[in-house]
Design an enzyme around this catalytic site. Sequence first.
Site, PDB file in Angstrom:
ATOM      1  N   SER A 284      -3.987   1.045   1.969  1.00 33.91           N
ATOM      2  CA  SER A 284      -2.924   1.737   1.110  1.00 33.91           C
ATOM      3  C   SER A 284      -2.502   3.086   1.781  1.00 33.91           C
ATOM      4  CB  SER A 284      -3.927   2.267  -0.209  1.00 33.91           C
ATOM      5  OG  SER A 284      -4.048   1.589  -1.039  1.00 33.91           O
TER       6      SER A 284
ATOM      7  N   LYS B 229       1.340   2.848   1.895  1.00 34.37           N
ATOM      8  CA  LYS B 229       2.180   3.215   0.938  1.00 34.37           C
ATOM      9  C   LYS B 229       2.854   4.612   0.915  1.00 34.37           C
ATOM     10  CE  LYS B 229      -1.464   0.967  -2.352  1.00 34.37           C
ATOM     11  NZ  LYS B 229      -2.435   1.325  -3.296  1.00 34.37           N
TER      12      LYS B 229
ATOM     13  N   TYR C 167       3.642  -7.065  -0.456  1.00 36.61           N
ATOM     14  CA  TYR C 167       2.626  -5.870  -0.580  1.00 36.61           C
ATOM     15  C   TYR C 167       1.362  -6.159   0.260  1.00 36.61           C
ATOM     16  CZ  TYR C 167      -1.076  -3.234  -2.974  1.00 36.61           C
ATOM     17  OH  TYR C 167      -1.905  -2.278  -2.994  1.00 36.61           O
TER      18      TYR C 167
ATOM     19  N   TYR D  25      -6.269   8.780  -5.227  1.00 37.07           N
ATOM     20  CA  TYR D  25      -6.496   8.282  -6.791  1.00 37.07           C
ATOM     21  C   TYR D  25      -7.272   9.400  -7.654  1.00 37.07           C
ATOM     22  CZ  TYR D  25      -5.331   4.759  -3.593  1.00 37.07           C
ATOM     23  OH  TYR D  25      -4.729   4.154  -2.661  1.00 37.07           O
TER      24      TYR D  25
ATOM     25  N   VAL E   7      -8.403   1.400   1.742  1.00 30.30           N
ATOM     26  CA  VAL E   7      -9.756   0.916   1.675  1.00 30.30           C
ATOM     27  C   VAL E   7     -10.367   0.678   2.992  1.00 30.30           C
ATOM     28  CG1 VAL E   7     -10.036   0.356  -0.840  1.00 30.30           C
ATOM     29  CG2 VAL E   7      -8.823  -1.163   0.773  1.00 30.30           C
TER      30      VAL E   7
END
Length: 301
Positions: A61, A64, A188, A236, A254
């Site tokens: 992530s 991103k 993705y 998050y 992760v």
Amino acid sequence: MQRFLDEIAEHARLSPEKGQVARYIPQLAKIDPDQFGICVSTADGACYVAGDADVPFSIQSVSKVFALAMALGHAGDSLWSRVGREPSGSAFDSIVLLEREQGVPRNPFINAGALVTTDSYLDMSAPKEALGGLLHFIRAAAGDDDIHINATVARSELATGHRNFAMAHYLASCDNLNNDVDKVLGTYCHQCAIEMSCRQLAMAGRFLIDAPGMPRLLSADRSRRIAALMMTCGHYDGSGDFAFRVGLPGKSGVGGGILVAAPGKASIAVWSPGLNQYGNSKLGTEAMEAFARMTGWSVFG
Ligand code: DON
């Protein structure tokens, strides 16, 4: 600085509680949790490393951040009609929120929001070209061409990523995907499977820190806003905790990596594969907390 990093790496090495590696992506479940690296790339051009700072890991992530930069380059501020800018207070792969908000994900860092940013930079081109553009951006930011996608990790996630499939189809049902769903998911998963070392990631993050001599790949205004979203949404449902403990914008993955921006001062990357209850690197978060304490760096003065 070198003394700080050596001390932090030694502390991590001795730590008995290293967290749990991500198990839901089979290739990540195989990673040795006993690894720790950190790199600080400072605004004056120096680079400090400790531990396994040159071992490549799956950025997951953290990608991103770069995907958002690319999507904003493609769509400009119109992207914000498709994805929000609020913290979710939910897990990175929460499905329930998406239905409640009628297919407009809360922010570009939860998985649903990241699927929208991927769809945006994919922009009707072939996935190979779009991923080539993303890699080009990251390599230019890092000043390093030796940054690649691990296709085995991407395939591993594509074979098991049922939640992301569910979310992508839900987004499509709400008319919030322009490209074919399978193309978005394939792009993705490959984006998440980019591998970088702490050194490469810290170098690539320099575009966020707005200091003279740093690569200027986006307007200063846009870089600042990406950093603002990293602060509010980058971890998050652990974002508030990270802001409280570290006080600097960060984006986790992760794979156990965290990219942190200390505006005007440095870009920092830390990596340790074991995760805490929010799915963020356990020792990486602790290391950044110690680092912020040692340097006194904080966006809160
Ligand atoms: O989509 C996923 O679930 C992974 N490719 C990325 C999730 C992730 O890294 C969340 N970060 N802490």
